[in-house]
Design a protein around this motif. Structure first.
Motif, PDB file in Angstrom:
ATOM      1  N   THR A  81       0.840  -1.203   0.000  1.00 14.57           N
ATOM      2  CA  THR A  81       0.000   0.000   0.000  1.00 14.57           C
ATOM      3  C   THR A  81       0.873   1.251   0.000  1.00 14.57           C
ATOM      4  N   THR A  82       2.011   1.201   0.670  1.00 16.54           N
ATOM      5  CA  THR A  82       2.938   2.339   0.642  1.00 16.54           C
ATOM      6  C   THR A  82       3.463   2.556  -0.767  1.00 16.54           C
ATOM      7  N   ALA A  83       3.784   1.467  -1.464  1.00 14.67           N
ATOM      8  CA  ALA A  83       4.257   1.589  -2.847  1.00 14.67           C
ATOM      9  C   ALA A  83       3.204   2.231  -3.742  1.00 14.67           C
ATOM     10  N   VAL A  84       1.947   1.825  -3.572  1.00 14.16           N
ATOM     11  CA  VAL A  84       0.865   2.410  -4.377  1.00 14.16           C
ATOM     12  C   VAL A  84       0.776   3.910  -4.142  1.00 14.16           C
ATOM     13  N   ARG A  85       0.821   4.330  -2.888  1.00 12.84           N
ATOM     14  CA  ARG A  85       0.678   5.758  -2.594  1.00 12.84           C
ATOM     15  C   ARG A  85       1.885   6.558  -3.084  1.00 12.84           C
ATOM     16  N   ILE A  86       3.073   5.993  -3.073  1.00 13.20           N
ATOM     17  CA  ILE A  86       4.222   6.682  -3.659  1.00 13.20           C
ATOM     18  C   ILE A  86       4.009   6.870  -5.161  1.00 13.20           C
ATOM     19  N   LEU A  87       3.553   5.820  -5.833  1.00 16.78           N
ATOM     20  CA  LEU A  87       3.332   5.891  -7.283  1.00 16.78           C
ATOM     21  C   LEU A  87       2.248   6.897  -7.650  1.00 16.78           C
ATOM     22  N   GLU A  88       1.289   7.102  -6.768  1.00 17.82           N
ATOM     23  CA  GLU A  88       0.207   8.048  -7.034  1.00 17.82           C
ATOM     24  C   GLU A  88       0.569   9.478  -6.644  1.00 17.82           C
ATOM     25  N   SER A  89       1.698   9.652  -5.971  1.00 13.85           N
ATOM     26  CA  SER A  89       2.073  10.973  -5.462  1.00 13.85           C
ATOM     27  C   SER A  89       2.731  11.824  -6.539  1.00 13.85           C
ATOM     28  N   PRO A  90       2.721  13.144  -6.358  1.00 14.01           N
ATOM     29  CA  PRO A  90       3.430  14.024  -7.294  1.00 14.01           C
ATOM     30  C   PRO A  90       4.910  13.695  -7.392  1.00 14.01           C
ATOM     31  N   LEU A  91       5.485  13.199  -6.299  1.00 14.86           N
ATOM     32  CA  LEU A  91       6.899  12.834  -6.294  1.00 14.86           C
ATOM     33  C   LEU A  91       7.227  11.872  -7.436  1.00 14.86           C
ATOM     34  N   TYR A  92       6.352  10.887  -7.647  1.00 10.15           N
ATOM     35  CA  TYR A  92       6.572   9.940  -8.736  1.00 10.15           C
ATOM     36  C   TYR A  92       5.987  10.444 -10.046  1.00 10.15           C
ATOM     37  N   GLN A  93       4.793  10.991  -9.993  1.00  6.79           N
ATOM     38  CA  GLN A  93       4.105  11.392 -11.215  1.00  6.79           C
ATOM     39  C   GLN A  93       4.904  12.425 -12.000  1.00  6.79           C
ATOM     40  N   GLU A  94       5.611  13.306 -11.311  1.00  7.84           N
ATOM     41  CA  GLU A  94       6.348  14.369 -11.999  1.00  7.84           C
ATOM     42  C   GLU A  94       7.747  13.948 -12.430  1.00  7.84           C
ATOM     43  N   GLU A  95       8.369  13.047 -11.661  1.00  3.27           N
ATOM     44  CA  GLU A  95       9.770  12.736 -11.922  1.00  3.27           C
ATOM     45  C   GLU A  95      10.031  11.294 -12.334  1.00  3.27           C
ATOM     46  N   LYS A  96       9.019  10.421 -12.191  1.00  4.73           N
ATOM     47  CA  LYS A  96       9.159   9.003 -12.543  1.00  4.73           C
ATOM     48  C   LYS A  96      10.429   8.400 -11.937  1.00  4.73           C
ATOM     49  N   ILE A  97      10.572   8.629 -10.638  1.00  5.21           N
ATOM     50  CA  ILE A  97      11.723   8.091  -9.906  1.00  5.21           C
ATOM     51  C   ILE A  97      11.680   6.567  -9.938  1.00  5.21           C
ATOM     52  N   PRO A  98      12.802   5.899 -10.199  1.00  7.75           N
ATOM     53  CA  PRO A  98      12.799   4.429 -10.162  1.00  7.75           C
ATOM     54  C   PRO A  98      12.426   3.932  -8.765  1.00  7.75           C
ATOM     55  N   ILE A  99      11.626   2.887  -8.705  1.00  9.67           N
ATOM     56  CA  ILE A  99      11.206   2.313  -7.432  1.00  9.67           C
ATOM     57  C   ILE A  99      11.509   0.821  -7.428  1.00  9.67           C
ATOM     58  N   HIS A 100      12.103   0.383  -6.340  1.00  3.90           N
ATOM     59  CA  HIS A 100      12.407  -1.039  -6.152  1.00  3.90           C
ATOM     60  C   HIS A 100      11.780  -1.508  -4.847  1.00  3.90           C
ATOM     61  N   ILE A 101      11.197  -2.693  -4.879  1.00  7.26           N
ATOM     62  CA  ILE A 101      10.684  -3.347  -3.679  1.00  7.26           C
ATOM     63  C   ILE A 101      11.563  -4.565  -3.424  1.00  7.26           C
ATOM     64  N   ILE A 102      12.121  -4.631  -2.227  1.00  2.00           N
ATOM     65  CA  ILE A 102      12.970  -5.760  -1.840  1.00  2.00           C
ATOM     66  C   ILE A 102      12.316  -6.460  -0.652  1.00  2.00           C
ATOM     67  N   ALA A 103      12.126  -7.767  -0.769  1.00  2.00           N
ATOM     68  CA  ALA A 103      11.399  -8.484   0.292  1.00  2.00           C
ATOM     69  C   ALA A 103      11.853  -9.930   0.373  1.00  2.00           C
ATOM     70  N   ASP A 104      11.824 -10.454   1.590  1.00  2.00           N
ATOM     71  CA  ASP A 104      12.073 -11.886   1.809  1.00  2.00           C
ATOM     72  C   ASP A 104      10.936 -12.720   1.240  1.00  2.00           C
ATOM     73  N   HIS A 105       9.721 -12.198   1.366  1.00  2.00           N
ATOM     74  CA  HIS A 105       8.528 -12.993   1.095  1.00  2.00           C
ATOM     75  C   HIS A 105       7.560 -12.175   0.249  1.00  2.00           C
ATOM     76  N   LEU A 106       6.946 -12.832  -0.728  1.00  2.00           N
ATOM     77  CA  LEU A 106       5.997 -12.173  -1.630  1.00  2.00           C
ATOM     78  C   LEU A 106       4.619 -12.805  -1.475  1.00  2.00           C
ATOM     79  N   PRO A 107       3.562 -12.105  -1.907  1.00  2.00           N
ATOM     80  CA  PRO A 107       2.198 -12.563  -1.633  1.00  2.00           C
ATOM     81  C   PRO A 107       1.851 -13.965  -2.108  1.00  2.00           C
ATOM     82  N   ASN A 108       2.456 -14.429  -3.198  1.00  2.00           N
ATOM     83  CA  ASN A 108       2.080 -15.733  -3.740  1.00  2.00           C
ATOM     84  C   ASN A 108       2.996 -16.869  -3.287  1.00  2.00           C
ATOM     85  N   ASP A 109       3.888 -16.562  -2.359  1.00  2.00           N
ATOM     86  CA  ASP A 109       4.770 -17.597  -1.819  1.00  2.00           C
ATOM     87  C   ASP A 109       4.009 -18.531  -0.879  1.00  2.00           C
TER      88      ASP A 109
END
Length: 405
Positions: free
Chosen positions: A22-50
């Motif tokens: 949900t944090t990733a979604v809100r970053i992507l919807e924010s002006p911070l991303y919308q204006e600059e298209k900053i690269p975003i990476h998610i790093i995790a031990d575990h993913l939803p379909n594991d």
């Protein structure tokens, strides 16, 4: 997925549970991303379909919107209210394909006669009159609330992240031992050589061991639940014995139906208990307790013939605690044949509640000599409140991030 502009400093989100996504979604919807298209990476031990893992509580959670925010806890109340509003609108717009189910929720209180004020903000709130209370119940309210199917909802978040970024957000399965490990070649090979602009820490129980965080106020609250198939149950019930004490106090028994006909039965609250497997005696206790608050869980054909009048139609039978099979003569629960799975998860609890704040900046040096500071924002320690506060805390985390730029 391919990366965006490799010359830009990326934002790294640690964790891919309900809080991280949900944090990733809100970053992507924010002006911070919308204006600059900053690269975003998610790093995790575990993913939803594991495969299910107790340390990844998001898929094991009962997942319903039932706040335990103390009346004086302004932040938790705000986060929970906001999350309900977001999810309720999702359901209104798209229905149960979201994994959300709107239902009547009944709260039953034992040994105290007050409810949390936040419940009064839900649609259709009402207090049950004293002469209508079930046996052994001191106070009760009901209102409209929500339950969630974690697998469905988390996968929709993954799809949303992909759509918002045009497939540019990169998700990496990797164990990060410390924040400083982001400068290690094994990580720079994934996220690039340039130091991250920011790190958002959404690691849940992982905050205990993550280097440069190592939050010793975080601890597991073990929860054991039983998943059954009972599509005739379309209402939720919780019995609270004792005070919540502004958190997850007391003993809670709950029935959480989902749109797909599965029902989560619980539960337990075992502090600092790392045992990862179901305990048989706990399962039996849960199956007994849930019938006390929701007798309708028992299939009607399980009712003894003697409980029926000669002319009574079993389909019209109203099941009560009085006509359930006698547990003294038959120790086998009438719910056993409905059981799909028994699950254990570790709620990422934290003394003092959720940590949602800017942390100490990092300096992640590179061979090329750049010493740019990396902003650190913490969003973890939700305990059993992750699903009911996720959107509220995500929005505040993004606000902190933007103000820190």
């Amino acid at each position: 997925m391919s990366s965006t502009n490799s010359t830009q400093r990326p934002i790294v989100i640690l964790g891919a549970g309900i809080i991280g996504l949900t944090t990733a979604v809100r970053i992507l919807e924010s002006p911070l991303y919308q204006e600059e298209k900053i690269p975003i990476h998610i790093i995790a031990d575990h993913l939803p379909n594991d495969p299910l893992d107790p340390k990844y509580a998001s898929t094991i959670a009962g997942a319903h919107h039932l706040s335990f925010a103390d009346d004086e806890d302004v932040n938790q109340t705000k986060w929970d209210k906001r999350t309900f509003h977001v999810m309720y609108n999702e359901w209104k717009n798209e229905g149960e394909k979201t994994g959300l189910m709107v239902l009547k929720q009944t709260e039953l209180f034992v040994k105290h006669n007050q409810h949390l004020k936040i419940y009064e903000d839900h649609p259709d709130f009402q207090v049950i009159e004293p002469d209508q209370l079930p046996k052994g119940i001191d106070h009760s309210v009901n209102f409209t609330s929500l339950t969630m199917t974690p697998f469905t909802y988390l996968n929709r978040l993954l799809d949303r992240i992909s759509a918002l970024s045009n497939g540019q957000v990169m998700i990496h399965r990797h164990h990060l031992p410390s924040l400083s490990s982001l400068s290690h070649p094994s990580i720079t090979a994934m996220i690039g050589e340039i130091p991250p602009l920011a790190i958002v820490v959404c690691v849940g129980i992982g905050a205990i061991t993550l280097g440069q965080v190592e939050d010793q106020t975080v601890f597991p609250t073990r929860g054991q639940v039983v998943k059954v198939k009972a599509p005739w149950i379309r209402s939720g019930f919780t019995r609270q014995v004792g005070e919540l004490n502004g958190g997850e106090g007391g003993e809670r028994t709950y029935v959480i139906p989902r749109p797909d006909g599965e029902v989560i039965l619980g539960g337990t609250r075992e502090l600092n208990d790392w045992y990862p497997y179901p305990r048989e005696e706990t399962t039996k206790d849960i199956l007994k307790r849930v019938l006390e608050i929701c007798p309708d869980l028992c299939p009607k054909y399980k009712i003894a013939p003697s409980a029926l009048a000669p002319e009574q139609d079993i389909e019209k039978l109203h099941i009560t605690e009085d006509n359930l099979p006698d547990s003294d003569t038959d120790p086998t629960s009438p719910l056993e044949e409905l059981v799909i799975q028994t699950l254990v998860g570790f709620r990422p609890s934290r003394k003092g509640g959720i940590r949602l704040e800017r942390g100490k900046d990092l300096v992640l040096g590179r061979d090329h000599g750049k010493q740019d500071k990396t902003i650190v924002v913490h969003n973890y320690g939700h305990g059993g409140a992750g699903w009911q506060s996720c959107w509220g805390t995500a929005e505040d985390a993004v606000e902190i991030l933007i103000k820190s730029m």
